[in-house]
Design a protein around this motif. Sequence first.
Motif, PDB file in Angstrom:
ATOM      1  N   THR A 117      -0.776   2.648   2.191  1.00 21.52           N
ATOM      2  CA  THR A 117      -2.243   2.574   2.184  1.00 21.52           C
ATOM      3  C   THR A 117      -2.774   1.158   2.157  1.00 21.52           C
ATOM      4  N   GLY A 118      -1.969   0.219   1.663  1.00 24.25           N
ATOM      5  CA  GLY A 118      -2.511  -1.093   1.340  1.00 24.25           C
ATOM      6  C   GLY A 118      -3.281  -0.984   0.036  1.00 24.25           C
ATOM      7  N   ALA A 119      -3.827  -2.101  -0.405  1.00 27.41           N
ATOM      8  CA  ALA A 119      -4.604  -2.127  -1.645  1.00 27.41           C
ATOM      9  C   ALA A 119      -5.476  -3.375  -1.631  1.00 27.41           C
ATOM     10  N   GLY A 120      -6.479  -3.363  -2.477  1.00 29.33           N
ATOM     11  CA  GLY A 120      -7.360  -4.526  -2.561  1.00 29.33           C
ATOM     12  C   GLY A 120      -6.625  -5.763  -3.033  1.00 29.33           C
ATOM     13  N   HIS A 178      -7.975   6.699   2.176  1.00 33.38           N
ATOM     14  CA  HIS A 178      -7.504   6.610   0.792  1.00 33.38           C
ATOM     15  C   HIS A 178      -8.351   5.547   0.092  1.00 33.38           C
ATOM     16  N   PRO A 179      -8.696   5.734  -1.170  1.00 37.12           N
ATOM     17  CA  PRO A 179      -9.492   4.704  -1.853  1.00 37.12           C
ATOM     18  C   PRO A 179      -8.816   3.335  -1.879  1.00 37.12           C
ATOM     19  N   TRP A 180      -7.501   3.299  -1.935  1.00 41.30           N
ATOM     20  CA  TRP A 180      -6.810   2.014  -1.916  1.00 41.30           C
ATOM     21  C   TRP A 180      -6.940   1.363  -0.538  1.00 41.30           C
ATOM     22  N   SER A 181      -6.947   2.187   0.523  1.00 36.71           N
ATOM     23  CA  SER A 181      -7.139   1.643   1.871  1.00 36.71           C
ATOM     24  C   SER A 181      -8.530   1.050   2.017  1.00 36.71           C
TER      25      SER A 181
END
Length: 193
Positions: A117-120, A178-181
């Motif tokens: 997803t990646g993340a901030g 996704h919220p993390w994306s």
Amino acid sequence: MSAPEHHLEAAVERLRRSLSPRTFLHSEAVRDEAVRLAGAFEAEPAAARWAGLLHDCAKDLSAEQCLVEARALGLEVFPAEEASPPVLHQRIGAEWAVARFGVADQTVLEAIRCHTTGAGEMDAVARCLFVADWISPDRTYEGVGPLRAAMARGPEEGFGAVMRLKREVVALRGLPDHPWSLAAYARWLPPRP
């Protein structure tokens, strides 16, 4: 250090026995690509090696098994993960890296935890793994060539290209973000003019 280097051979063998041949070969390819890219990202090579090797240690779970295992581990399941349970393999994999492979290095665990997803917030190892997973030598999908070319121009360009393609793929599949994306896009992708 990610995990004792003398444990690497045992981890490889355990992984070989626990994954499908295709997933295992991909894991080895991502391990090697992450080590190759570590210098460009200024990532610690041993951490990149472990993150690449173990990133898909839970990949072969079915959608139903992902939901069952995530709940058994006490993980909050986001609506985007309910819609696409295989995404949970990243967070389950981080838990398994600890329990099954003895990894204690938070850098490695965080990279595994957000590799899909990646993340901030993504450190050098997480960004390195994110790119390595998309451009490893075993990848043959249409569009991988431009990603490799972008990475050849530098880690920022490579990471941005992978992040943009990831966003497009999710949209084309009609999946919710996704919220993390969403946090990753906000942090790592500049707004379009």
